[in-house]
Design a protein around this motif. Sequence first.
Motif, PDB file in Angstrom:
ATOM      1  N   ALA A  25     -40.653 -47.635  60.880  1.00  0.00           N
ATOM      2  CA  ALA A  25     -41.030 -48.468  59.704  1.00  0.00           C
ATOM      3  C   ALA A  25     -42.585 -48.509  59.360  1.00  0.00           C
ATOM      4  O   ALA A  25     -43.016 -48.427  58.301  1.00  0.00           O
ATOM      5  CB  ALA A  25     -40.822 -50.057  59.905  1.00  0.00           C
ATOM      6  N   ARG A  26     -43.527 -48.238  60.523  1.00  0.00           N
ATOM      7  CA  ARG A  26     -44.813 -47.964  60.423  1.00  0.00           C
ATOM      8  C   ARG A  26     -44.941 -46.525  59.303  1.00  0.00           C
ATOM      9  O   ARG A  26     -45.706 -46.617  58.529  1.00  0.00           O
ATOM     10  CB  ARG A  26     -45.604 -47.735  61.723  1.00  0.00           C
ATOM     11  CG  ARG A  26     -46.975 -48.147  61.716  1.00  0.00           C
ATOM     12  CD  ARG A  26     -47.414 -48.232  62.965  1.00  0.00           C
ATOM     13  NE  ARG A  26     -46.957 -49.271  63.756  1.00  0.00           N
ATOM     14  CZ  ARG A  26     -46.327 -48.759  64.927  1.00  0.00           C
ATOM     15  NH1 ARG A  26     -46.383 -47.621  65.365  1.00  0.00           N
ATOM     16  NH2 ARG A  26     -46.104 -49.948  65.638  1.00  0.00           N
ATOM     17  N   ASP A  27     -44.139 -45.599  59.653  1.00  0.00           N
ATOM     18  CA  ASP A  27     -44.463 -44.520  58.976  1.00  0.00           C
ATOM     19  C   ASP A  27     -43.750 -44.464  57.678  1.00  0.00           C
ATOM     20  O   ASP A  27     -44.452 -43.940  56.854  1.00  0.00           O
ATOM     21  CB  ASP A  27     -43.677 -43.216  59.846  1.00  0.00           C
ATOM     22  CG  ASP A  27     -43.983 -42.664  61.153  1.00  0.00           C
ATOM     23  OD1 ASP A  27     -45.092 -43.295  61.375  1.00  0.00           O
ATOM     24  OD2 ASP A  27     -43.237 -42.031  61.956  1.00  0.00           O
ATOM     25  N   ILE A  28     -42.827 -45.333  57.480  1.00  0.00           N
ATOM     26  CA  ILE A  28     -42.466 -45.398  56.068  1.00  0.00           C
ATOM     27  C   ILE A  28     -43.253 -46.037  55.029  1.00  0.00           C
ATOM     28  O   ILE A  28     -43.620 -45.961  53.972  1.00  0.00           O
ATOM     29  CB  ILE A  28     -41.057 -45.953  56.080  1.00  0.00           C
ATOM     30  CG1 ILE A  28     -39.860 -44.850  56.637  1.00  0.00           C
ATOM     31  CG2 ILE A  28     -40.441 -46.398  54.685  1.00  0.00           C
ATOM     32  CD1 ILE A  28     -38.755 -45.498  57.202  1.00  0.00           C
ATOM     33  N   SER A  29     -43.814 -47.198  55.760  1.00  0.00           N
ATOM     34  CA  SER A  29     -44.968 -48.131  54.925  1.00  0.00           C
ATOM     35  C   SER A  29     -46.144 -47.431  54.790  1.00  0.00           C
ATOM     36  O   SER A  29     -46.490 -47.527  53.630  1.00  0.00           O
ATOM     37  CB  SER A  29     -45.240 -49.251  56.111  1.00  0.00           C
ATOM     38  OG  SER A  29     -44.059 -49.858  56.335  1.00  0.00           O
ATOM     39  N   SER A  30     -46.549 -46.330  55.648  1.00  0.00           N
ATOM     40  CA  SER A  30     -47.444 -45.471  55.438  1.00  0.00           C
ATOM     41  C   SER A  30     -47.255 -44.496  54.240  1.00  0.00           C
ATOM     42  O   SER A  30     -48.076 -44.286  53.035  1.00  0.00           O
ATOM     43  CB  SER A  30     -48.121 -44.937  56.474  1.00  0.00           C
ATOM     44  OG  SER A  30     -48.404 -43.771  56.524  1.00  0.00           O
TER      45      SER A  30
END
Length: 181
Positions: A25-30
């Motif tokens: 989720a962190r990677d996608i949010s970024s």
Amino acid sequence: MTHRPYVIDELISAKAIAARIEDLARDISSEFADTNKLVVVGLLRGSFVFIADLVRELSLPVEVDFLEASSYGDGMESSREVRILKDLRGQIEGRDVLIVEDIVDTGHTLTHVTKLLKSRKPARMQTIALLDKPARREVDFKASYTGFEIPDEFVVGYGIDFAQRNRNLPYIGKVRFEDES
Ligand code: PRP
């Protein structure tokens, strides 16, 4: 289907799934940090648990939609034909889209669905699969984001069924038939 007694051994714990989802989720949010809204598309039925946990970890404005495709019957037989049983409610032209899948097995479902949704001209489109079983691949497909690569085991739980059972297990388990060693 004749009933063969089986037991389920834990393969990936609920805790390990939650930790991996936080990272994804962190990677996608970024990647989508500049989106005005991300359309998160869950493939029914298997992705319903994963999409619920994933969207709650995204720090983005999201819209949730669902699409149902079928590539299996009620048993373990894989079929090459992918049918759309339920289409999206919303339009995706010019929008940012993330397709959420529980497992990539032969690759037919996501190959078909990404082709179909790409033809609707989204601005950006990515795919995420919680599980990937590369040993079973029949068509070349790789999700943009993958939770766990797993061996060719018969898995259930966390949304994934065996003859419409076990979707509600909070972890990913491996089916072991009691008449096998
Ligand atoms: C399963 C699974 C994936 C697909 C993967 O869905 O949930 O969607 O098969 O297989 P593939 O890579 O070989 O195409 P299924 O058709 O069993 O429906 P369900 O999600 O409703 O359980």
